[in-house]
Design an enzyme around this catalytic site. Structure first.
Site, PDB file in Angstrom:
ATOM      1  CD  GLU A 517      71.417   4.602   5.217  1.00  0.00           C
ATOM      2  OE1 GLU A 517      72.346   4.528   4.391  1.00  0.00           O
ATOM      3  OE2 GLU A 517      70.264   4.962   4.910  1.00  0.00           O
ATOM      4  NE  ARG A 595      68.485   7.038  -4.169  1.00  0.00           N
ATOM      5  CZ  ARG A 595      68.215   6.001  -4.958  1.00  0.00           C
ATOM      6  NH1 ARG A 595      67.112   6.000  -5.717  1.00  0.00           N
ATOM      7  NH2 ARG A 595      69.020   4.978  -5.021  1.00  0.00           N
ATOM      8  CD  GLU A 976      64.495   4.219  -0.337  1.00  0.00           C
ATOM      9  OE1 GLU A 976      64.946   5.247   0.177  1.00  0.00           O
ATOM     10  OE2 GLU A 976      65.163   3.463  -1.068  1.00  0.00           O
TER      11      GLU A 976
END
Length: 1044
Positions: A517, A595, A976
Site C-alpha cells: 500500500e 482502527r 480483512e
C-alpha cells in the site's frame, strides 16, 4: 537411502530394523521429495549442522563412516569426538566421506527419534534427538544407552554422563527422575545462546527423554518383559504423529430461481486469472521482457539501527564488472523527502539540518548547521548501484563501504515507553462515565499481553521497472503496488516533475496484504531516480531477505487492560492502553492505531470505556498496513480480557462472551448505532454447525483421560468496520469502453493482487450491461485511465470500485437504450453498431463516493463506518504439553458477506484470511536482536503455515439471507474481516494450556502472548520438567533476540 531402508524394513523381522525405522521417521519430515532427491546423506553429515535431523540418529545408533584420502581409507565411528566444534568434523583436510554403515538393531534394543520445530513440515529443527537403549535380554536392566541431541550445543552432542550414570539401572520412575536431573545439569545452554529459546530448548531435552521413556516402557510390555506399567492417561504422550488428510465443507446460498443465466452476479465463478496463474502464463511485473539498454539496480542499506554516517566509499563498487553508476541523495533532482502521509522519510539517507540559536535580541537569525547523514534503522536505504545484470548490481552493492558512528537505538516497545519515545498525537477514545462504571463493578481485573508483528510474505517481492520516455520528464513505471496514485505522486516529487508526467501501471500483484500500500514507494522512487539519471530503463526486484529487511510488517502491539465486571459476568467498565511499535517513520501508524481503538471492544457492549493509543518511535523499519490494519490487534486484547474474566469467574468462556455480545440498536464507543448487525445469527449458526456443546463435553472427557496431551475449544466473534477511516479515501472511479465489435474494455481504480477484484468487477459490468463475462476484459490499472485512485485496501475495493463500474455501465446502458427500443430483437453487437454509426459516445466514466462518512476524535461524533462485517468461528486444537506442538483439529466459520457477489472467491478469501490469521496468532514470529537487526529473514527462519497446519476439518458457511443495503448488489466486504477469526485457535490453545495447568494446581487467568508458538505453549504448561530448567534472571545476560 530412503528406498533401500524401506525395502529392508519390509523384508526383515521388526527387531532388526529399529535403526532403519528411526532414519525413515526423520526423513519423513526432512524437506520435500524434490529436495531429498537432490540432497546427499554425506552432505548432511559433512555440513556438521548442530540442528541436523540425521546426525543424532547416526550418533545414537553407532553408525560408522568410511573415509578416504590419497593415503588410503579408514573407518571412524560417529561418536562424541566426531564433531570437535561448530560446523567442524574429525575429517583430515584431504579426506572425503565414502560410505555410511547403518547397523541392524538387536532384539532388546529400542530406538526413537524426535524433532521439534516451529512448523512440523519442511522446517529446520529447534531441538532434535535420537535415543537408543539396549537391555539385558528378558529384563528391564539398561545394558547400553546413547542419548544424542541437536540444537542444545554448538555441535550434535551425546549426553554421555547421563547415559553412563544409568547403566545397570531398571527402566522405571526412579531412573526417570535421575535421568532428568542429570540431563538438566549436563545439557546447559548459555542464556545468550544463538537461536534463543534457551529455557524451551533445555526443557525439551527432558520432555523428549520422557517420551522415549514411555515409548520404551510400552514396548517392554509388548515383549512380555516385567516393567513398570504406563499409566493410561500418559499413553498419548508416546504417540507418533500421523497427519490426517484435511477435509473441508463450503456452504453458500445459491442464486435465486429465475435469475438469468447470463447474469454472473452471485455465482461461484472461477477467478479470471486462475488458469494462467496455475500454468505460469500470468504476467507479473518482473515477467515483462527486458527493454533495450535496460539496467538492474541493487540497494545499499544500513547495517546499523541508529547511526551517523561518517563516510561512504563506493570506489571499489564502481570498479567491478558491469557497474554503470552509483546513486545517492545528491542525485535526486526533486525532493529527497518522502512519505505516504508525512514527509518524514527520505528516498536516500540524507543530512538533518540543525538550526543554531539566535543571537541577542535584534541580532541576526541563527545559522543552519548541516549534520552528518543519519540512518534510523537497519535496512535504511543509503544508496543504490546500477549495473548491467542483477548479479553484478548486487555484488557491487555489497562492495560499498560505509563507516558509522553508532547512536543508542530504541528497539522495543518497552524501551520506547521508558524513553517516552512517541509520535504525536496520542489518541484517546472515551465513552460513558469510566469512574462510575468501576464503582458500579463487583470486581476489577487487570492484565496485559504482547502481540507480535507479522511479515507480509507475499509470493512476489517488491519490484519496479522504470522507463524514461525521453521528453518533458515523462516516465512510465511498472510496479507491483496497491497504490498506483501514491506511487505516481511520490515518484513525481522525487523527480521534480508534475504528476502528469508520470504513468504508473499495475497489471497484477503476486500478493499484497497491505504491504504494497505504501512501502512499495521506497523502491519505486529509488529506481525512478536512477532511471532519470541514466535516461535508461532500470529494473529492481528485491530478494526475499532484502524485502523483509527493508519494508516493515504488521505493527507489534503491547496492551494493558482494566476491566470492571458484575458477578454475572457482564462487563460495565473498560480502560485499555495500546502501544504499537511504529518504527522509524509514521507511515500509516496513526490510522492503524485509530482502527485498533475503533475495535477495542470487538463485539461486546461496554457502557463505560476509554482507549488510549501510543505510537512508539523506534529504530526498526517503519511498520505499515497489513490485512486487518490494527483491527486484529485491537480485538485481540478484547478477547484476552473476556477470556481472563471467564477464568477468574470460573465460568464457561462462551457464556461470558454471549452475555456481553452487542444487540441490534446498541451504540459503539464512537457513538455509531448498530443496525442490521448479524452477530447473534452468526453465533447461533456457528454453535450449531460446530456441534459446540457436544465438542465441549468430548474435550473435557479427553482432558480428564490424558495427562500430557490436552484439547482446547474456543468460539469467538468478530465485528469489523468497513470504510477507510480517512473519509476522503472512500471514493473510486471507473472507465468503460465499448468497441464496435461489442467487446468491452473495463478499467477501475482498484488493483488485482489475487483477491479476485477484477473478476467481481467483470461480474458487476456483466449484470449492468446484460452481456456475458466473456465479452468484458480488464487489462490493467493505470494512472492515465483512472486518476486519483485510493489504495486497494480497507476491504472496501469491491464496494467502491463496484459502484463506480455500475455507474459507468449504467451511463452506457442509457445511451444504448434507444437502439434497444428500436430493435428489441437485435443483438448486443447490433445495438453497439447502431449507436456508433449514430455518433454516440461509447466510453463512459463512473464515480462513487460513500455517503455520510466522517468522524471527529475530539468530539467523538460522526459516522466512522459504512457498515460492519460480522463472523464467528469455533476451533478445536490438541496440544502436546511436553513439546508445545499443537494440531488444529477443526474450525467452523460462519461469515456474513451479505449477498455474495461470487461465493467461490468469497469463501477463498475467508479461508485465506483465516490461514494468514492462524500464522499471526500461532506461528509467525519476527525476531530482532537487541541492536535492531532482523534475525528471521527469509523462509529458512520465518515460518508461515504449511499444508499440515490447515485444520483437519474446515467448514466455511456464508450466512444466508443477509442482504446489505449499503454496498453493491447487497454484498459485503470480505478481505480483512475473517482474519481475526483465527484467534479462535489461539484461545483454544489457551484453553488446552489452562487444562494442563489445572493439573498442576494452577488455576485462574494467566498470560499467554501472541503468537502462541510451541515455545510459549510449552513454557506455559508448567510441570516437573519446566521446574528443572528455570529461566535466567532478566538483566543478567544479553538475550539473542528481544520482544519488539
Amino acid at each position: 537411502m530412503g528406498a533401500l531402508l524401506r525395502q529392508e524394513v519390509e523384508t526383515l523381522p521388526p527387531h532388526r530394523t529399529q535403526v532403519f525405522l528411526a532414519v525413515l521417521e526423520q526423513l519423513r519430515w526432512f524437506a520435500g521429495t524434490q529436495i531429498r532427491n537432490v540432497a546427499a546423506v554425506g552432505g548432511n553429515i559433512m555440513t556438521a549442522s548442530p540442528v541436523s535431523d540425521l546426525n543424532p540418529v547416526f550418533m545414537a545408533t553407532g553408525c560408522r563412516l568410511t573415509l578416504m584420502d590419497k593415503d588410503g581409507s579408514r573407518v571412524v565411528p560417529m561418536d562424541a569426538s566426531f564433531f570437535p566444534g561448530y560446523r567442524r568434523t574429525a575429517l583430515r583436510p584431504q579426506e572425503v566421506l565414502v560410505s555410511v554403515e547403518i547397523p541392524f538393531s538387536r532384539a532388546s534394543q529400542f530406538v526413537s527419534v524426535f524433532k521439534q520445530s516451529l512448523r512440523r513440515e519442511d522446517d529446520v529443527s529447534i531441538v532434535t534427538a535420537a535415543m537408543s537403549v539396549t537391555f539385558a535380554p528378558g529384563t528391564d536392566a539398561v545394558e547400553e544407552l546413547r542419548l544424542s541431541y541437536g540444537g542444545v550445543a554448538a555441535v550434535t552432542t551425546l549426553a554421555s554422563a547421563t547415559a553412563a550414570a544409568l547403566l545397570g539401572r531398571r527402566w522405571g520412575e526412579e531412573l526417570l527422575e535421575d535421568a532428568c536431573s542429570s540431563l538438566a545439569k549436563e545439557l546447559t545452554l548459555d542464556p545468550s545462546a544463538p537461536g534463543g529459546m534457551v529455557t524451551y530448548r533445555r526443557t525439551l531435552t527432558l520432555s523428549l527423554f520422557y517420551k522415549f521413556y514411555l515409548t520404551v516402557l510400552q514396548k517392554l510390555h509388548e515383549q512380555g518383559v516385567k516393567a513398570d506399567a504406563v499409566r493410561p492417561d500418559c499413553r498419548s504422550a508416546a504417540a507418533v504423529h500421523r497427519p490426517e488428510p484435511p477435509s473441508s465443507i463450503q456452504v453458500f446460498q445459491a442464486v435465486p430461481e429465475g435469475q438469468d443465466r447470463s447474469d454472473a452476479v452471485g455465482r461461484p465463478m472461477m477467478h479470471l486469472s486462475a488458469l494462467k496463474q496455475a500454468t505460469g502464463e500470468a504476467v507479473y511485473c518482473d515477467d515483462i521482457p527486458l527493454y533495450e539498454n535496460e539496467l538492474h539496480l541493487a540497494l545499499v542499506t544500513s547495517s546499523k539501527a541508529h547511526a551517523h554516517i561518517l563516510s561512504i566509499d563506493s570506489a571499489a563498487a564502481r570498479r567491478l564488472p558491469g557497474v554503470v553508476c552509483c546513486v545517492f541523495a545528491e542525485d535526486v533532482p526533486g525532493s529527497n523527502a518522502t512519505g505516504p502521509v508525512l514527509y518524514d522519510e527520505t528516498v536516500f539517507a540524507d543530512r538533518q539540518v540543525c538550526f543554531s540559536s539566535s543571537g541577542q535580541s535584534g541580532g541576526s537569525p541563527g545559522l543552519t548547521v548541516p549534520l552528518p547523514l543519519q540512518v534510523t534503522c537497519v535496512g535504511h536505504i543509503i544508496g543504490a548501484v546500477v549495473a548491467d545484470t542483477q548479479l553484478h548490481a548486487q555484488r557491487a552493492a555489497k562492495a560499498v563501504r560505509v563507516q558509522y558512528e553508532e547512536l543508542p537505538p530504541v528497539v522495543t516497545i518497552q524501551e520506547a515507553i521508558a524513553a517516552q519515545s512517541f509520535y504525536q498525537p496520542i489518541r484517546t477514545l472515551q465513552s460513558g462515565d469510566l469512574e462510575a462504571g468501576f464503582k458500579q463493578a463487583d470486581g476489577v481485573l487487570e492484565g496485559e499481553m504482547h502481540m507480535g508483528g507479522q511479515e507480509h510474505f507475499y509470493l512476489e517481492t517488491n519490484v519496479t521497472l522504470a522507463v524514461p520516455r525521453g521528453e518533458d520528464g515523462e516516465m512510465e513505471l511498472f510496479v507491483s503496488t496497491q497504490s498506483a496514485t501514491k506511487t505516481q505522486a511520490l515518484v513525481a516529487k522525487a523527480l521534480g516533475v508534475p504528476a502528469n508526467r508520470v504513468v504508473v501501471r499495475v497489471k497484477r500483484m503476486g500478493g499484497g496484504f497491505g504491504g504494497k500500500e505504501t512501502r512499495t514507494t521506497l523502491l519505486s522512487t529509488v529506481v525512478a531516480v536512477a532511471a532519470n539519471k541514466l535516461k535508461r530503463p532500470v529494473r529492481c526486484m528485491l530478494d526475499r531477505d532484502e524485502d523483509m529487511l527493508v519494508t516493515g510488517g504488521r505493527h507489534p502491539f503491547y496492551g494493558k487492560y482494566k476491566v470492571g465486571y458484575l458477578a454475572s459476568g457482564k462487563v460495565v467498565a473498560l480502560d485499555v492502553s495500546y502501544y504499537s511499535n511504529a518504527g522509524n517513520s509514521m507511515d500509516l501508524s496513526l490510522s492503524v492505531m485509530e482502527r485498533a481503538l475503533f475495535h477495542m471492544e470487538n463485539s461486546y457492549r461496554v457502557a463505560s470505556v476509554r482507549g488510549r493509543g501510543f505510537l512508539c518511535r523506534t529504530n526498526l523499519p517503519s511498520n505499515t498496513a497489513f490485512r486487518g490494519f490494527g483491527g486484529p490487534q485491537g480485538m485481540m486484547l478484547a478477547e484476552v480480557w473476556i477470556t481472563d474474566l471467564a477464568l477468574t469467574l470460573d465460568r464457561p468462556a462462551e457464556e461470558v462472551r454471549r452475555l456481553n455480545l452487542y444487540l441490534e440498536g446498541e451504540a459503539t464507543p464512537y457513538n455509531q448505532i448498530l443496525t442490521h448487525v448479524t452477530l447473534d445469527r452468526c453465533w447461533a449458526e456457528c454453535l450449531t454447525r460446530s456441534g459446540y456443546h457436544q465438542r465441549r463435553a468430548a474435550v473435557d472427557l479427553y482432558n480428564r483421560e490424558n495427562r500430557w496431551t490436552k484439547r482446547g475449544l474456543a468460539i469467538l466473534p468478530t465485528k469489523f468496520g468497513i470504510s477507510f477511516t480517512a473519509a476522503f479515501l472512500n471514493q473510486a472511479g471507473a472507465l468503460v469502453h465499448i468497441y464496435t465489435d461489442g467487446s468491452v474494455l473495463l478499467t477501475h481504480g482498484g488493483t488485482e493482487m489475487g483477491q479476485g477484484l477484477h473478476t467481481k468487477m467483470v461480474q458487476v459490468a456483466s449484470r449492468v450491461l446484460g452481456i456475458p463475462c466473456s465479452k468484458i476484459h480488464i487489462s490493467e490499472t493505470s494512472t492515465n485511465t483512472v486518476p486519483n485512485t485510493s489504495p486497494t485496501a480497507a476491504s472496501a475495493s469491491s464496494d467502491l470500485n463496484g459502484a463506480a463500474v455500475q455507474n459507468a455501465c449504467e451511463v452506457l446502458v442509457g445511451r444504448l437504450e434507444p437502439y434497444k427500443t428500436r430493435n428489441p430483437k437485435g443483438s448486443w453487437e447490433d445495438w453497439v453498431t447502431a449507436a456508433y454509426f449514430d455518433r454516440v459516445n461509447l466510453s463512459a466514466n463512473g464515480f462513487y463516493r460513500t455517503p455520510d462518512l466522517g468522524y471527529d476524535f475530539e468530539s467523538n461524533s460522526g459516522r466512522v463506518f459504512n457498515y460492519f462485517s460480522c463472523g464467528v468461528a469455533c476451533s478445536e486444537v490438541e496440544v502436546d504439553c511436553l513439546t508445545g506442538a499443537h494440531k488444529n483439529l477443526s474450525s467452523t466459520i460462519v461469515m456474513d458477506v451479505g449477498r455474495s457477489l461470487n461465493p467461490a472467491i468469497d469463501i477463498g478469501q475467508v479461508e485465506g484470511a483465516f490461514m494468514q490469521g492462524l500464522g499471526l496468532f500461532t506461528m509467525e514470529e519476527l525476531r530482532y536482536s537487541p541492536q535492531g537487526v532482523l534475525l528471521t529473514r527469509g523462509p529458512g527462519a520465518y515460518k508461515i503455515p504449511g499444508f499440515g497446519d490447515i485444520p483437519s476439518q474446515l467448514t466455511v458457511s456464508l450466512l444466508r439471507d443477509a442482504p446489505n443495503d449499503k454496498a453493491i448488489y447487497a454484498s459485503k466486504a470480505v478481505g480483512e474481516p475473517p482474519l481475526f477469526l483465527a484467534a479462535a485457535n489461539f484461545f483454544a490453545i489457551k484453553d488446552a494450556v489452562g487444562a494442563a495447568r489445572s493439573q498442576e494446581g494452577l488455576r485462574g487467568a494467566f498470560r499467554l502472548d501472541s503468537p502462541a508458538s510451541c515455545e510459549r505453549i510449552r513454557n506455559a504448561c508448567s510441570d516437573r520438567f519446566t521446574r528443572l530448567c528455570p529461566p535466567a534472571e532478566p538483566g543478567t545476560f544479553s538475550p539473542w533476540s528481544v520482544q519488539v
